[in-house]
Write an enzyme that holds these catalytic residues in place. Structure first.
Site, PDB file in Angstrom:
ATOM      1  N   LYS A  88      21.785  24.463 -53.233  1.00 12.66           N
ATOM      2  CA  LYS A  88      22.974  24.441 -54.106  1.00 12.66           C
ATOM      3  C   LYS A  88      23.253  23.043 -54.618  1.00 12.66           C
ATOM      4  O   LYS A  88      23.684  22.855 -55.747  1.00 12.66           O
ATOM      5  CB  LYS A  88      24.193  24.979 -53.349  1.00 12.66           C
ATOM      6  CG  LYS A  88      24.113  26.482 -53.112  1.00 12.66           C
ATOM      7  CD  LYS A  88      25.454  27.153 -53.312  1.00 12.66           C
ATOM      8  CE  LYS A  88      25.335  28.666 -53.414  1.00 12.66           C
ATOM      9  NZ  LYS A  88      25.561  29.380 -52.178  1.00 12.66           N
ATOM     10  N   LYS A 106      15.478  38.080 -54.953  1.00 15.47           N
ATOM     11  CA  LYS A 106      16.619  38.554 -54.155  1.00 15.47           C
ATOM     12  C   LYS A 106      17.742  38.979 -55.105  1.00 15.47           C
ATOM     13  O   LYS A 106      17.985  38.301 -56.103  1.00 15.47           O
ATOM     14  CB  LYS A 106      17.108  37.404 -53.256  1.00 15.47           C
ATOM     15  CG  LYS A 106      18.272  37.776 -52.382  1.00 15.47           C
ATOM     16  CD  LYS A 106      18.922  36.527 -51.791  1.00 15.47           C
ATOM     17  CE  LYS A 106      20.362  36.837 -51.466  1.00 15.47           C
ATOM     18  NZ  LYS A 106      21.243  35.713 -51.388  1.00 15.47           N
ATOM     19  N   LYS A 127      24.091  37.638 -57.956  1.00 17.51           N
ATOM     20  CA  LYS A 127      24.758  37.579 -59.264  1.00 17.51           C
ATOM     21  C   LYS A 127      24.238  36.408 -60.094  1.00 17.51           C
ATOM     22  O   LYS A 127      24.199  36.474 -61.304  1.00 17.51           O
ATOM     23  CB  LYS A 127      26.267  37.519 -59.107  1.00 17.51           C
ATOM     24  CG  LYS A 127      26.763  36.305 -58.403  1.00 17.51           C
ATOM     25  CD  LYS A 127      28.008  36.607 -57.618  1.00 17.51           C
ATOM     26  CE  LYS A 127      28.181  35.583 -56.519  1.00 17.51           C
ATOM     27  NZ  LYS A 127      28.786  36.069 -55.330  1.00 17.51           N
TER      28      LYS A 127
HETATM   29  P1  ADP Z   1      25.645  36.284 -53.588  1.00 15.12           P
HETATM   30  O1  ADP Z   1      24.305  36.035 -52.931  1.00 15.12           O
HETATM   31  O2  ADP Z   1      25.562  37.350 -54.637  1.00 15.12           O
HETATM   32  O3  ADP Z   1      26.293  35.001 -54.060  1.00 15.12           O
HETATM   33  P2  ADP Z   1      27.450  36.150 -51.286  1.00 15.12           P
HETATM   34  O4  ADP Z   1      26.804  34.851 -50.956  1.00 15.12           O
HETATM   35  O5  ADP Z   1      28.900  36.163 -51.653  1.00 15.12           O
HETATM   36  O6  ADP Z   1      26.609  36.881 -52.451  1.00 15.12           O
HETATM   37  O7  ADP Z   1      27.195  37.128 -50.062  1.00 15.12           O
HETATM   38  C1  ADP Z   1      28.105  38.053 -49.502  1.00 15.12           C
HETATM   39  C2  ADP Z   1      27.426  38.879 -48.421  1.00 15.12           C
HETATM   40  O8  ADP Z   1      26.425  39.708 -49.003  1.00 15.12           O
HETATM   41  C3  ADP Z   1      26.711  38.060 -47.349  1.00 15.12           C
HETATM   42  O9  ADP Z   1      26.838  38.719 -46.097  1.00 15.12           O
HETATM   43  C4  ADP Z   1      25.275  38.082 -47.774  1.00 15.12           C
HETATM   44  O10 ADP Z   1      24.386  37.917 -46.690  1.00 15.12           O
HETATM   45  C5  ADP Z   1      25.165  39.474 -48.380  1.00 15.12           C
HETATM   46  N1  ADP Z   1      24.142  39.526 -49.422  1.00 15.12           N
HETATM   47  C6  ADP Z   1      24.156  38.884 -50.621  1.00 15.12           C
HETATM   48  N2  ADP Z   1      23.057  39.201 -51.346  1.00 15.12           N
HETATM   49  C7  ADP Z   1      22.327  40.057 -50.579  1.00 15.12           C
HETATM   50  C8  ADP Z   1      21.088  40.764 -50.767  1.00 15.12           C
HETATM   51  N3  ADP Z   1      20.375  40.656 -51.890  1.00 15.12           N
HETATM   52  N4  ADP Z   1      20.658  41.566 -49.759  1.00 15.12           N
HETATM   53  C9  ADP Z   1      21.368  41.711 -48.612  1.00 15.12           C
HETATM   54  N5  ADP Z   1      22.538  41.081 -48.376  1.00 15.12           N
HETATM   55  C10 ADP Z   1      23.026  40.275 -49.338  1.00 15.12           C
END
Ligand code: ADP
Length: 331
Positions: free
Chosen positions: A115, A200, A203
């Protein structure tokens, strides 16, 4: 027995995707049904680490994320649905933990390194980004939970959390925090759901199927999803492990094993896979869309206000334990 569980999502987007659902939210709903005391937090402070310029948007998103929790099956009567910034103890414990956390622990976190490069150098990189795992530790330990259900990508942050808790106990000579477990889905496809392009699902990659997408949006996204590149015709052999549509079939179709075998053997085409997937995915999402449509802003604010009150009860008790261990006056 301690049955308390804490988990949360950042409100950096107004909508949650099926990766968020499979990695975390679905486990929260399952655990709620098994009788755990679920604390479901909307992490609005955390969203500010990368979105401080859009603070007002973060607030709008927070309400929408809470709506997705309830739409996905979190029952606000049984579980506590709350917004991080409504419980000021999060900020207070974060401050105290920031004093006892060695910088080296934070600089080693892999997501920080990624990041940091995205933010454009030291002059633009906020202090809060480095401290992200410290705030996350405060979020978790305030509730002294037995476990934290998350997707695989969160594991490095969670390790630091237990280290900070142990360090606190050692420094102040009291067992305030007991180590919590990380509850990562055993099924690898759920722990890391691929996006429509097979990276993966995230968003930031614009490769998501959102829980609140309409039936038509879901169908259109599946139509454009990545499949086996060498499978031009139905009779060409597919490689389900590398095909987004087959990965989602594994998650949502009871017949996925047969579908995979036929795909591999060149007995079915990608169009058929996409059609069948659209049906089962829309079936899974339909009740969520219906529940979401019933929730307006006033309804979700009432849920969040009630949740904040219930969260504060546990959080303020933890702060009393923390201050007492430190030998500070306890209110
Ligand atoms: P993003 O990766 O979209 O920014 P967040 O970091 O807010 O999402 O993650 C929120 C929750 O969703 C966390 O527990 C994270 O491990 C899970 N998560 C996010 N993306 C995935 C994915 N592609 N597969 C499984 N779990 C995910």
């Amino acid at each position: 027995m301690n049955k308390r569980v804490l988990s949360g999502m950042r409100s950096s987007n107004p909508r949650l995707h099926i990766g968020n659902y499979e990695g975390a939210l679905r486990s929260w709903v399952d655990m709620q049904e098994e009788g755990y005391d679920m604390f479901c937090m909307v992490a609005d402070y955390h969203a500010l680490t990368t979105m401080y310029e859009d603070a007002a948007q973060v607030a709008v998103n927070a309400r929408e994320v809470a709506k997705d929790y309830v739409a996905a099956g979190i029952d606000p009567k049984r579980s506590v649905v709350f917004r991080q910034s409504d419980v000021t103890e999060h900020a207070e414990l974060h401050l105290l933990f920031s004093m006892i956390t060695p910088l080296g622990w934070l600089e080693r976190v892999p997501t920080y390194k990624e990041k940091k490069d995205d933010m454009g150098g030291a002059e633009r990189e906020p202090y809060g980004l480095l401290g992200y795992p410290v705030l996350q530790t405060a979020d978790i330990l305030l509730y002294r939970p037995m476990g934290v259900p998350v997707g695989r990508d969160q594991a490095p942050h969670l390790e630091i959390g237990n280290d900070i808790g142990t360090r606190f106990n050692r420094l102040y000579g009291q067992e305030v925090f007991t180590p919590y477990r990380y509850l990562i889905p055993k099924d690898e496809t759920r722990a890391k759901v691929p996006g429509l392009d097979m990276r993966k699902m995230s968003k930031s990659y614009d490769n998501c199927i959102y829980l609140s997408d309409t039936e038509d949006e879901t169908a259109a996204k599946i139509k454009s999803a990545f499949t086996t590149p060498t499978k031009m015709r139905k009779t060409d052999p597919g490689i389900p492990e590398g095909c987004a549509v087959c990965q989602y079939l594994k998650l949502y179709s009871p017949q996925w094993q047969t579908q995979w075998e036929e795909d591999r053997a060149g007995e079915r085409g990608c169009m058929q896979n996409k059609k069948e997937l659209t049906e089962c995915l829309n079936e899974m999402l339909r009740p969520m869309r219906e529940r979401r449509a019933e929730l307006d802003d006033a309804a979700i604010e009432a849920i969040l206000a009630d949740g904040a009150e219930r969260a504060r009860e546990v959080a303020s008790e933890t702060m009393r334990m923390v201050k007492s261990a430190m030998g500070w006056p306890v209110r």
